[in-house]
Design an enzyme around this catalytic site. Structure first.
Site, PDB file in Angstrom:
ATOM      1  N   HIS A 149      37.014  20.324  39.974  1.00  0.00           N
ATOM      2  CA  HIS A 149      36.396  21.429  39.245  1.00  0.00           C
ATOM      3  C   HIS A 149      36.448  21.197  37.738  1.00  0.00           C
ATOM      4  CE1 HIS A 149      36.783  23.571  43.101  1.00  0.00           C
ATOM      5  NE2 HIS A 149      35.833  24.366  42.636  1.00  0.00           N
ATOM      6  N   LYS A 153      39.255  25.560  34.956  1.00  0.00           N
ATOM      7  CA  LYS A 153      39.686  26.289  36.156  1.00  0.00           C
ATOM      8  C   LYS A 153      41.208  26.397  36.171  1.00  0.00           C
ATOM      9  CE  LYS A 153      39.050  26.589  41.163  1.00  0.00           C
ATOM     10  NZ  LYS A 153      38.652  28.008  41.068  1.00  0.00           N
TER      11      LYS A 153
END
Length: 258
Positions: A149, A153
């Site tokens: 990600h 995040k």
């Protein structure tokens, strides 16, 4: 409920919030009537953004049917509680809840419909089905789960990775998870390797590797744009609006269950 559901979006100035506002403004099957944020911005892409502290009052004043939330666990739990008080359905894409926060969402579902999902991609829903089938068919294969990600995040592993791991546990039982490896760490029987990568602006990648002695199977999904998650969450908000109190699953939205 009005002719089309009246929708509110929290975290309107965040990554997902902005995506939700942009897509909601283009859809004819819903009416975006409220956007709130805890930040100081007053407007996002022409949409007025109100102070999130006023959400309980604004939900009532704007006659909201469903709220869509991609924020942070503590804030999300408060927003869903406000939905319960106001009689508003809640769609939650926030991940990383602790036990107490998860319990708060469950409690809210006794008063209003609540739909919580770690991922609102239809492709991920298909990946979950494929993983369950593969794990059942290959009971002796080693399993590794890797997710990637964007660098902002917060929770690791991702909520989607945890959902995939829970699917695997349902079929194989509760096996130890090894988060990354370092030094002398030969693989133990039954363990599941979990790896989280954070880089750039990657919206989301998930890969499940099943390895045997002479072959391996890799099942993966790559999101190219956050719009896939936003659209799925808005689909869920439209579907959830007007339903009875309870805990709902995104799979019901995909299958258009009653």
């Amino acid at each position: 409920m009005s002719e089309v559901p009246r929708i509110a979006v929290t975290g309107a100035t965040g990554r997902m919030g902005r995506e939700l506002l942009a897509l909601a403004s283009e859809r004819e099957d819903l009416d975006l009537v409220l956007a709130v944020s805890g930040s100081a911005e007053d407007e996002v892409d022409g949409v007025r953004v109100a102070d999130a502290e006023a959400l309980p009052r604004l939900l009532v004043e704007n006659e909201v049917d469903a709220l869509v939330d991609f924020t942070a666990p503590a804030a999300s739990a408060e927003y869903v509680a406000a939905c319960a008080d106001a009689g508003v359905a809640a769609v939650v894409g926030t991940t990383g809840f602790d036990v107490e926060q998860e319990a708060a969402l469950t409690q809210a579902s006794e008063s209003v419909p609540v739909l919580k999902a770690s991922n609102f991609s239809r492709g991920i829903a298909a990946l979950r089905r494929a993983v369950r089938e593969a794990v059942a068919a290959l009971p002796d294969f080693d399993v590794e789960v890797t997710e990637t990600h964007h660098n902002g995040k917060r929770d690791a592993p991702s909520g989607t990775a945890n959902t995939l791991l829970e699917d695997i546990d349902e079929l194989r039982g509760d096996h130890p998870r090894v988060h990354g490896r370092e030094g002398d760490q030969p693989r133990e029987d039954g363990e599941i390797g979990v790896h989280a990568r954070r880089a750039g602006g990657v919206p989301g990648e998930h890969d499940v590797l099943l390895g045997g002695d002479h072959e391996y199977l890799s099942l993966s999904h790559t999101a190219l744009d956050r719009g896939v998650f936003a659209d799925g969450a808005l689909d869920a908000a439209v579907w959830l609006s007007g339903r009875g109190a309870g805990w709902y699953d995104f799979g019901a939205v995909i299958n258009d269950e009653e």
